[in-house]
Scaffold this motif. Structure first.
Motif, PDB file in Angstrom:
ATOM      1  N   GLN A  74       0.957  -1.175  -0.353  1.00  0.00           N
ATOM      2  CA  GLN A  74       0.119  -0.094  -0.144  1.00  0.00           C
ATOM      3  C   GLN A  74       0.454   1.042   0.092  1.00  0.00           C
ATOM      4  O   GLN A  74       0.379   2.228  -0.303  1.00  0.00           O
ATOM      5  N   TRP A 227       2.563   4.381   7.352  1.00  0.00           N
ATOM      6  CA  TRP A 227       1.580   2.706   7.992  1.00  0.00           C
ATOM      7  C   TRP A 227       0.895   3.924   8.753  1.00  0.00           C
ATOM      8  O   TRP A 227      -0.551   3.120   8.724  1.00  0.00           O
ATOM      9  N   LEU A 230      -1.951   4.972   6.318  1.00  0.00           N
ATOM     10  CA  LEU A 230      -2.814   4.682   5.441  1.00  0.00           C
ATOM     11  C   LEU A 230      -4.097   3.877   6.302  1.00  0.00           C
ATOM     12  O   LEU A 230      -4.588   3.530   6.321  1.00  0.00           O
ATOM     13  N   GLN A 231      -3.077   3.175   7.636  1.00  0.00           N
ATOM     14  CA  GLN A 231      -4.278   2.992   8.366  1.00  0.00           C
ATOM     15  C   GLN A 231      -5.306   4.235   8.924  1.00  0.00           C
ATOM     16  O   GLN A 231      -6.724   3.292   9.325  1.00  0.00           O
ATOM     17  N   ALA A 233      -6.534   6.186   7.523  1.00  0.00           N
ATOM     18  CA  ALA A 233      -7.359   6.644   6.332  1.00  0.00           C
ATOM     19  C   ALA A 233      -8.671   5.391   6.052  1.00  0.00           C
ATOM     20  O   ALA A 233      -8.918   5.681   4.481  1.00  0.00           O
ATOM     21  N   ARG A 234      -7.914   4.166   6.535  1.00  0.00           N
ATOM     22  CA  ARG A 234      -9.127   3.313   6.071  1.00  0.00           C
ATOM     23  C   ARG A 234     -10.630   3.696   6.575  1.00  0.00           C
ATOM     24  O   ARG A 234     -10.940   3.785   7.791  1.00  0.00           O
ATOM     25  N   PRO A 235     -11.207   3.676   5.827  1.00  0.00           N
ATOM     26  CA  PRO A 235     -12.461   3.622   5.373  1.00  0.00           C
ATOM     27  C   PRO A 235     -13.564   3.103   7.213  1.00  0.00           C
ATOM     28  O   PRO A 235     -12.627   1.594   7.722  1.00  0.00           O
TER      29      PRO A 235
ATOM     30  N   ARG B  42       0.164  -8.876  11.896  1.00  0.00           N
ATOM     31  CA  ARG B  42      -0.882  -9.505  12.044  1.00  0.00           C
ATOM     32  C   ARG B  42      -1.419 -10.991  12.069  1.00  0.00           C
ATOM     33  O   ARG B  42      -2.510 -11.297  12.105  1.00  0.00           O
TER      34      ARG B  42
END
Lengths: 236, 236
Positions: A74, A227, A230-231, A233-235, B42
């Motif tokens: 990502q 990272w 990105l986390q 920004a997750r819906p 994870r």
């Protein structure tokens, strides 16, 4: 998952990986950054390509980039300063965030040494020839103090070769001499703009290490921050 | 390229990567083993799955395996002892060579301590519950000396948690106590059957380290050997 273009050299990629783990505030496995590390030591030599007309590493870097993207990366980072000559081309047609080690290291140099500071560079002759750091320092109001040709030949390049041959401790005294010479030439601070350099300086005096911004650590911190972004920004 | 199933935990995968580089006799970048390291913290916890009915890590491990194969891996290794409970299932339907950390560590224990030796195990309770090492030791004429429940609760498991929380040096004295107790119970040698253990023992006395076969080092050496075999087998 963050994709890592590495193997240039392998020990520098180990160091980058260790610094990502160290830069993460985690109490157990699950708090750490998922990484997919492409450590490919067969990527054609960057200095030979830039200085001696050797084969370009760009096709191999493009293939590694696309392999990481196809595997689900990502975001991307590249743990080699000299290879950042091809960073702009690697960013073309790539929708993923791909922070540059040059920008992250120079931003940290500005923060550490302040506007107007004179910055010595521990770098390959090839990295110096790209003028990437010169431009990124100037853009932040910092001035480059380049190592002399003799310092490159006698200290910096042999030290990098020793690290790549698995002898980082033997490389340390050589880099210390190069840094002292740049201080004598007026450097207020140093950027370790080669990912082999911090491995050589592990046993160097703390006062000398405090003079240095480590591009590997700067990129590792940027990787953790990327990272986290990105986390976030997750819906939901 | 060798694919590495890692991130269990991340620092143990850093250690494995460093040990592959160290086990390689290379004078420059190009002599090193190309690796694609999937460091995914994870992946559901292995001990929780084996002992407490937690979610199985197998689907995540299968996905990681398939991602590495799709990206071009020619061989696979997994840098976690407990996860080897699922090793046989990961080998099913997989045409790639995939040496087991259990087999490589026990082979090295036989070589180091000789047939008939009694072998103490530094391992999670979950690894012990799988009986994988017990079987692999027995198959080589070696006898398991398991740590006591008290040694697991007071020393081994807290030491592993400290390494996973980024405090390997604090973990060392705990593991030393566990190893001394197994020696008192008759162990001739020790297998560090948890990839966090060698990180904890970096400052331990050399005589104690010499008593230990490190499963991470054994797997790293097997990885270098596998890459050399793959290179030798290439059509000319």
């Amino acid at each position: 998952m963050i994709g890592v273009l590495g193997g240039m050299g392998p020990l520098a990629t180990v160091d980058f990986f260790a610094k990502v783990v160290a830069a993460t505030d985690a109490q157990d496995d699950a708090g750490h950054v998922p990484l997919l590390i492409h450590s490919d030591p067969r990527i054609p030599g960057r200095p030979a390509a830039l200085l001696q007309g050797g084969p370009s590493p760009l096709p191999a870097l493009m293939a590694a980039r696309d392999r990481l993207i196809a595997a689900g990366a990502q975001g991307l980072v590249m743990a080699c300063n000299t290879a950042h000559f091809w960073h702009a081309q690697l960013c073309e047609g790539c929708a993923l965030p791909f922070p540059s080690i040059v920008d992250t290291a120079c931003a940290q140099a500005l923060q550490t040494f302040g506007r107007g500071a004179r910055i010595g560079l521990v770098a390959t002759r090839a990295t110096l020839a790209t003028h990437l750091f010169e431009a990124a320092l100037q853009a932040r109001g910092l001035t480059l103090v380049a190592p002399s040709n003799a310092a490159l030949d006698d200290w910096i390049l042999p030290a990098i070769a020793l690290v790549k041959a698995g002898q980082p401790r033997q490389a340390g005294p050589l880099l210390v001499q190069a840094i002292r010479a740049m201080q004598a030439d007026g450097a207020d601070g140093i950027v370790l703009a080669c990912t082999e350099a911090p491995l050589a300086l592990q046993d160097a005096p703390q006062a000398l290490q405090d003079l240095c911004v480590d591009s590997t650590t700067a990129l590792a911190q940027a990787t953790v921050a990327l990272w986290q972004q990105l986390q976030a920004a997750r819906p939901a």
